[in-house]
Design a protein around this motif. Structure first.
Motif, PDB file in Angstrom:
ATOM      1  N   UNK A 152       0.869  -1.261  -0.124  1.00 43.70           N
ATOM      2  CA  UNK A 152      -0.055   0.062  -0.027  1.00 43.70           C
ATOM      3  C   UNK A 152       0.826   1.270   0.161  1.00 43.70           C
ATOM      4  N   UNK A 153       0.084   2.426  -0.382  1.00 43.44           N
ATOM      5  CA  UNK A 153       0.806   3.549  -0.035  1.00 43.44           C
ATOM      6  C   UNK A 153       0.408   3.785   1.571  1.00 43.44           C
ATOM      7  N   UNK A 154       1.234   4.929   2.054  1.00 43.38           N
ATOM      8  CA  UNK A 154       0.742   5.411   3.390  1.00 43.38           C
ATOM      9  C   UNK A 154      -0.604   5.973   3.320  1.00 43.38           C
ATOM     10  N   UNK A 155      -1.659   5.518   3.608  1.00 37.97           N
ATOM     11  CA  UNK A 155      -2.992   6.312   3.662  1.00 37.97           C
ATOM     12  C   UNK A 155      -3.047   7.210   4.649  1.00 37.97           C
ATOM     13  N   UNK A 156      -2.295   7.184   5.829  1.00 30.13           N
ATOM     14  CA  UNK A 156      -2.567   8.217   6.893  1.00 30.13           C
ATOM     15  C   UNK A 156      -1.574   9.498   6.476  1.00 30.13           C
ATOM     16  N   UNK A 289      -1.421   0.047 -10.606  1.00 23.55           N
ATOM     17  CA  UNK A 289      -0.730  -1.088 -10.573  1.00 23.55           C
ATOM     18  C   UNK A 289      -0.109  -1.797  -9.224  1.00 23.55           C
ATOM     19  N   UNK A 290      -0.818  -1.235  -8.135  1.00 20.31           N
ATOM     20  CA  UNK A 290      -0.510  -2.266  -6.982  1.00 20.31           C
ATOM     21  C   UNK A 290      -0.807  -3.487  -6.927  1.00 20.31           C
ATOM     22  N   UNK A 291      -2.115  -3.748  -8.022  1.00 21.47           N
ATOM     23  CA  UNK A 291      -2.525  -4.975  -8.396  1.00 21.47           C
ATOM     24  C   UNK A 291      -1.528  -5.854  -9.157  1.00 21.47           C
ATOM     25  N   UNK A 301       6.859 -14.934  -3.798  1.00 22.94           N
ATOM     26  CA  UNK A 301       7.312 -15.743  -2.765  1.00 22.94           C
ATOM     27  C   UNK A 301       6.957 -17.267  -3.083  1.00 22.94           C
ATOM     28  N   UNK A 302       6.201 -17.690  -3.741  1.00 24.55           N
ATOM     29  CA  UNK A 302       6.141 -19.070  -4.286  1.00 24.55           C
ATOM     30  C   UNK A 302       7.271 -19.500  -4.818  1.00 24.55           C
ATOM     31  N   UNK A 303       8.082 -18.531  -5.530  1.00 24.15           N
ATOM     32  CA  UNK A 303       9.520 -19.142  -5.967  1.00 24.15           C
ATOM     33  C   UNK A 303      10.438 -19.134  -4.818  1.00 24.15           C
ATOM     34  N   UNK A 304      10.339 -18.702  -3.564  1.00 23.77           N
ATOM     35  CA  UNK A 304      11.186 -19.253  -2.587  1.00 23.77           C
ATOM     36  C   UNK A 304      12.094 -17.799  -2.219  1.00 23.77           C
ATOM     37  N   UNK A 305      11.292 -16.570  -2.861  1.00 22.44           N
ATOM     38  CA  UNK A 305      11.994 -15.486  -2.470  1.00 22.44           C
ATOM     39  C   UNK A 305      11.578 -14.809  -1.213  1.00 22.44           C
ATOM     40  N   UNK A 306      12.360 -14.052  -0.542  1.00 19.48           N
ATOM     41  CA  UNK A 306      11.917 -13.414   0.821  1.00 19.48           C
ATOM     42  C   UNK A 306      11.357 -12.193   0.370  1.00 19.48           C
ATOM     43  N   UNK A 307      10.203 -12.144   0.483  1.00 15.88           N
ATOM     44  CA  UNK A 307       8.979 -10.855   0.215  1.00 15.88           C
ATOM     45  C   UNK A 307       8.906 -10.281   1.545  1.00 15.88           C
ATOM     46  N   UNK A 308       9.010  -9.006   1.629  1.00 16.09           N
ATOM     47  CA  UNK A 308       8.934  -7.872   2.886  1.00 16.09           C
ATOM     48  C   UNK A 308       7.408  -8.338   3.281  1.00 16.09           C
ATOM     49  N   UNK A 309       7.070  -8.173   4.578  1.00 12.22           N
ATOM     50  CA  UNK A 309       5.858  -8.347   5.054  1.00 12.22           C
ATOM     51  C   UNK A 309       4.811  -7.112   4.755  1.00 12.22           C
ATOM     52  N   UNK A 310       5.529  -5.841   4.627  1.00 14.37           N
ATOM     53  CA  UNK A 310       4.948  -4.765   4.206  1.00 14.37           C
ATOM     54  C   UNK A 310       5.750  -4.115   2.998  1.00 14.37           C
ATOM     55  N   UNK A 311       4.975  -3.874   1.905  1.00 19.60           N
ATOM     56  CA  UNK A 311       5.695  -3.212   0.883  1.00 19.60           C
ATOM     57  C   UNK A 311       5.003  -1.606   0.638  1.00 19.60           C
ATOM     58  N   UNK A 312       5.836  -0.679   1.061  1.00 20.37           N
ATOM     59  CA  UNK A 312       5.409   0.661   1.128  1.00 20.37           C
ATOM     60  C   UNK A 312       5.604   1.449  -0.317  1.00 20.37           C
ATOM     61  N   UNK A 313       4.487   1.768  -0.893  1.00 21.62           N
ATOM     62  CA  UNK A 313       4.686   2.533  -2.185  1.00 21.62           C
ATOM     63  C   UNK A 313       4.649   3.851  -2.144  1.00 21.62           C
ATOM     64  N   UNK A 314       5.613   4.636  -2.302  1.00 32.06           N
ATOM     65  CA  UNK A 314       5.555   5.961  -2.290  1.00 32.06           C
ATOM     66  C   UNK A 314       4.533   6.804  -2.909  1.00 32.06           C
ATOM     67  N   UNK A 315       4.207   7.884  -2.360  1.00 29.80           N
ATOM     68  CA  UNK A 315       3.179   8.874  -2.947  1.00 29.80           C
ATOM     69  C   UNK A 315       3.590  10.146  -3.542  1.00 29.80           C
TER      70      UNK A 315
END
Length: 354
Positions: A152-156, A289-291, A301-315
């Motif tokens: 997500x972006x940071x809605x706050x 394109x967040x989708x 992730x399914x391919x074994x990569x370490x995906x961050x628990x939260x991915x912040x997209x800049x506004x």
């Protein structure tokens, strides 16, 4: 299926993504060695992806689904995905729960979801995670952390920046209307929460009233029209959604009222009205394109990569100095759509590397 953007733009983006996808196939073949949350079991490519949509009517959602479908097509070419299961809960969180449960029963490999409720989906989302399914939640987020990733972006930050711009425009004094999206949707609620500390710090800003409507022009215009009759003096509109802003501008115009400083989003109609009416405006963007990024993150992730628990997209910030760049690309998007920024695998990899 609705795919937004011009054909040339899609082809250019598709070429970039196809080349990157082919290289990813070479690096990512075979069974996944799980590094990300939720991933377990013998899941191997090609994967089945579930897209549990809360509703498909708003143009923003149609454009978002278009980016998901386009990303899946690239991953199919790379041999990483073989099927995309799409459901539409038509705005009903309970129906969305049933759809997600059906995906779990079908043992899909990944579920991508915009939550119709921040808490009602927690149990079924947690169940999917427990079953070893990659779960990527974007835009409107669930409360539970039993997901592979939230994006997500940071809605706050979104709400705070909009409110601060309004305070600055009005010199700290004025009467405003606040326009929100649907109550109970996290992206709407979080934007409003983000605005509140700024408003609290500026008691000269008086909130006349607030609205909650769908992210569509027609209901927003109807709501603002009623408020114009009830409020002869309005100094600003703190709108926390692009279609809401377009509805507000149209309501002011059709009632013969002078336009006031208005915040918003990258909705094409709002940006065009802003320019046409000489509006004092401010906007940012929730990229469609967040989708696509969510699908890409799930497969990584399914391919074994370490995906961050939260991915912040800049506004980004859209102002008088940048609006022309967006409007120059307007004809690539639906008249009632959102002019979102370009994206490619290099951007996605950069965001995943946070």
């Amino acid at each position: 299926m609705h795919l937004s953007g011009s054909e040339n733009s899609r082809r250019r983006r598709g070429l970039l993504m196809g080349v990157a996808a082919a290289s990813m196939l070479v690096a990512g073949s075979g069974a996944a060695s799980a590094a990300a949350n939720c991933i377990q079991g013998d899941r191997e490519a090609p994967y089945t992806i579930g897209w549990a949509n809360i509703y498909s009517v708003p143009t923003w959602m149609k454009q978002t689904e278009g980016t998901i479908a386009a990303e899946v097509e690239e991953l199919k070419k790379a041999g990483l995905v073989d099927d995309l299961m799409i459901t539409d809960a038509q705005g009903n969180a309970q129906t969305q729960i049933q759809h997600i449960q059906s995906m779990i029963d079908a043992n899909v490999d990944a579920i991508v979801v915009i939550a119709g409720s921040s808490n009602a989906l927690d149990r079924v989302i947690s169940d999917a995670c427990d079953k070893g399914i990659a779960v990527v939640n974007f835009d409107s987020l669930v409360n539970t952390d039993k997901v592979t990733a939230k994006i997500n972006t940071d809605s706050g930050e979104w709400g705070a920046a909009a409110a601060q711009w309004m305070v600055d425009q009005l010199g700290g004094e004025g009467k405003i209307i606040v326009m929100n999206g649907p109550a109970g949707i996290s992206v709407s609620d979080d934007r409003r929460k983000g605005a509140q500390p700024v408003l609290d710090a500026n008691p000269g800003i008086e909130i006349l009233t607030e609205t909650n409507t769908e992210y569509n022009v027609a209901p927003a215009q109807e709501a603002m029209t009623s408020l114009l009759f009830a409020n002869p003096e309005i100094d600003g509109v703190l709108s926390l959604g692009g279609a809401l802003s377009a509805g507000s501008v149209l309501a002011f115009d059709r009632q013969g009222r002078d336009q006031v400083p208005t915040t918003g989003e990258n909705a094409r109609q709002f940006l065009e009205l802003w320019k046409e009416k000489g509006l004092e405006g401010w906007a940012t963007m929730q990229p469609n394109w967040l989708g696509a990024l969510s699908v890409y993150a799930a497969v990584q992730a399914l391919e074994g990569k370490d995906v961050p628990a939260f991915i912040k997209v800049p506004l980004p910030v859209i102002g008088d100095d940048t609006i022309d760049g967006y409007l120059a690309r307007a004809d690539q998007f639906p008249a009632d759509g959102y002019i979102y920024s370009d994206y490619d695998r290099a951007l996605f990899d950069k965001l995943l590397a946070q």
